[in-house]
Design an enzyme around this catalytic site. Sequence first.
Site, PDB file in Angstrom:
ATOM      1  N   HIS A 205       0.796  -1.234   0.000  1.00 44.21           N
ATOM      2  CA  HIS A 205       0.000   0.000   0.000  1.00 44.21           C
ATOM      3  C   HIS A 205       0.822   1.274   0.000  1.00 44.21           C
ATOM      4  CE1 HIS A 205       0.982   0.067   4.275  1.00 44.21           C
ATOM      5  NE2 HIS A 205       0.737   1.366   4.209  1.00 44.21           N
TER       6      HIS A 205
HETATM    7  C1  UD1 Z   1      -1.378   5.629   5.791  1.00 44.45           C
HETATM    8  C2  UD1 Z   1      -0.040   6.101   6.374  1.00 44.45           C
HETATM    9  C3  UD1 Z   1       0.933   4.941   6.439  1.00 44.45           C
HETATM   10  C4  UD1 Z   1       0.300   3.711   7.100  1.00 44.45           C
HETATM   11  C5  UD1 Z   1      -1.008   3.376   6.389  1.00 44.45           C
HETATM   12  C6  UD1 Z   1      -1.718   2.171   6.965  1.00 44.45           C
HETATM   13  C7  UD1 Z   1       0.478   8.457   5.884  1.00 44.45           C
HETATM   14  C8  UD1 Z   1       1.316   9.357   5.088  1.00 44.45           C
HETATM   15  N1  UD1 Z   1       0.550   7.141   5.556  1.00 44.45           N
HETATM   16  O1  UD1 Z   1      -1.173   5.261   4.439  1.00 44.45           O
HETATM   17  O2  UD1 Z   1       2.081   5.337   7.185  1.00 44.45           O
HETATM   18  O3  UD1 Z   1       1.193   2.606   7.001  1.00 44.45           O
HETATM   19  O4  UD1 Z   1      -1.873   4.511   6.497  1.00 44.45           O
HETATM   20  O5  UD1 Z   1      -2.774   1.772   6.123  1.00 44.45           O
HETATM   21  O6  UD1 Z   1      -0.224   8.906   6.780  1.00 44.45           O
HETATM   22  N2  UD1 Z   1      -8.500   5.314   1.478  1.00 44.45           N
HETATM   23  C9  UD1 Z   1      -9.780   4.781   1.435  1.00 44.45           C
HETATM   24  N3  UD1 Z   1     -10.392   4.476   2.617  1.00 44.45           N
HETATM   25  C10 UD1 Z   1      -9.791   4.678   3.808  1.00 44.45           C
HETATM   26  C11 UD1 Z   1      -8.496   5.228   3.841  1.00 44.45           C
HETATM   27  C12 UD1 Z   1      -7.864   5.521   2.680  1.00 44.45           C
HETATM   28  O7  UD1 Z   1     -10.348   4.592   0.376  1.00 44.45           O
HETATM   29  O8  UD1 Z   1     -10.409   4.371   4.844  1.00 44.45           O
HETATM   30  C13 UD1 Z   1      -7.808   5.615   0.198  1.00 44.45           C
HETATM   31  C14 UD1 Z   1      -7.992   7.038  -0.236  1.00 44.45           C
HETATM   32  O9  UD1 Z   1      -8.117   7.051  -1.618  1.00 44.45           O
HETATM   33  C15 UD1 Z   1      -6.667   7.694   0.143  1.00 44.45           C
HETATM   34  C16 UD1 Z   1      -5.695   6.560  -0.034  1.00 44.45           C
HETATM   35  O10 UD1 Z   1      -6.434   5.382   0.352  1.00 44.45           O
HETATM   36  O11 UD1 Z   1      -6.388   8.805  -0.651  1.00 44.45           O
HETATM   37  C17 UD1 Z   1      -4.482   6.655   0.823  1.00 44.45           C
HETATM   38  O12 UD1 Z   1      -4.869   6.840   2.183  1.00 44.45           O
HETATM   39  P1  UD1 Z   1      -3.935   7.685   3.152  1.00 44.45           P
HETATM   40  O13 UD1 Z   1      -4.585   7.862   4.443  1.00 44.45           O
HETATM   41  O14 UD1 Z   1      -3.437   8.893   2.434  1.00 44.45           O
HETATM   42  O15 UD1 Z   1      -2.625   6.804   3.308  1.00 44.45           O
HETATM   43  P2  UD1 Z   1      -2.418   5.240   3.441  1.00 44.45           P
HETATM   44  O16 UD1 Z   1      -1.878   4.702   2.158  1.00 44.45           O
HETATM   45  O17 UD1 Z   1      -3.568   4.519   4.037  1.00 44.45           O
END
Ligand code: UD1
Length: 379
Positions: A205
């Site tokens: 991820h």
């Molecule tokens: C985040 C953390 C990472 C951690 C990971 C665990 C940062 C920079 N990164 O990464 O350190 O290891 O969480 O999972 O904070 N999204 C959904 N549903 C959700 C959450 C996210 O659809 O409930 C999608 C969205 O499109 C979002 C993308 O995932 O833009 C990325 O989510 P984001 O919170 O930016 O970072 P993670 O990749 O989850």
Amino acid sequence: MRLVQIVGARPQFIKLAPVSRALACHPEAAELIVHTGQHYDPQLSQVFFDSLAIPPPAVNLEVGSGTHAQQTAAMLERIEAYLLAERPDAVIVYGDTNSTLAGALAAAKLHIPVAHVEAGLRSFNRRMPEELNRVTTDHLADLLLAPTDAAMQNLAAEGLAARAQQVGDVMYDALLSSIAVARDRSRVLEQLQLGARPFGLVTVHRADSTTAAQLPAVLAVLERIAAAVVPLVFPVHPRTRAALRSCAPQWRAPQGVRLIEPLGPLDMLRLTEAAAVVITDSGGLQKEAFMLGAPCVTLRAETEWTETLTAGANCVVGHEVSAALAAVQRALAEALPTRVARARRAAALYGDGQAAERCAQQILALAARERGAGGAAAP
Ligand code: UD1
């Protein structure tokens, strides 16, 4: 003593659970859990509160997704307003996400003492958003609760030794309190009909693995492993699901690569323990694999959990097909005693399951010192 715990993403809920439980044993402490809303899908959020019996958040700030700046800015604004209204004695942040950075920065600027759980981790890769978050948070925080010797050394090298305490790893506490429940309650092996055949467990991820440039390389690694060595089970993070849609719309999982929805923490532990090999770009999963004795192959150029490498529990292969194949083949050839010895080694490195209690004591001492000094929460 009023303590605000700021969390927002999946790995933070896991670390929060044992610390929250430890604080509950100290009647002088009242905790308020702030969920930033960074993770909002039920499978990335609510299932962790339910499965790990974490008290419900006092507030959900519902920041949702966005660019790093948008997400962090929305958190800063809402966390600041909450802290001004509640005026806690200390704020606790976890790990390395945007929620960690926003919580630490908002509190530090209000002169509220900050404790950072899982301080001192470094990948030395400044292209990772997590590395920027953890370095900045460590420099903002008043109390650095470090899990390992390596983390303590990293903090000392940055001139932060005076604020650092080695407490052990709260993820080890979390694992100890959940693994028996997972073995008892999780039906994931039966649901996926995995039987006794070996399988590899995959998670991907990270921002660096899910770009248009890198995702095809990751998929190529997985396809070759599934075709040549072992079938794979792959719970897909929403970020990765979105990247598959936009960067590789033609891609279909080949035979031997099974895509499933993200799993709750108990199912994930059960699968990790049963896996012949774990293949991941996650930080926490590298360590959980080590703790459960499973060999790990890391799809990144480096790891912040360097003791997994020195213990021979983890192999960092980047996105190189041949290196990944060789590492997975070695893992499949391992005998059971190797796994047992590995799990023992992890137990020796990550503490005695009392890390959360040590965190609680240190945090309460920090808050008490601040009270003694007259407190300073001010805009
Ligand atoms: C985040 C953390 C990472 C951690 C990971 C665990 C940062 C920079 N990164 O990464 O350190 O290891 O969480 O999972 O904070 N999204 C959904 N549903 C959700 C959450 C996210 O659809 O409930 C999608 C969205 O499109 C979002 C993308 O995932 O833009 C990325 O989510 P984001 O919170 O930016 O970072 P993670 O990749 O989850």
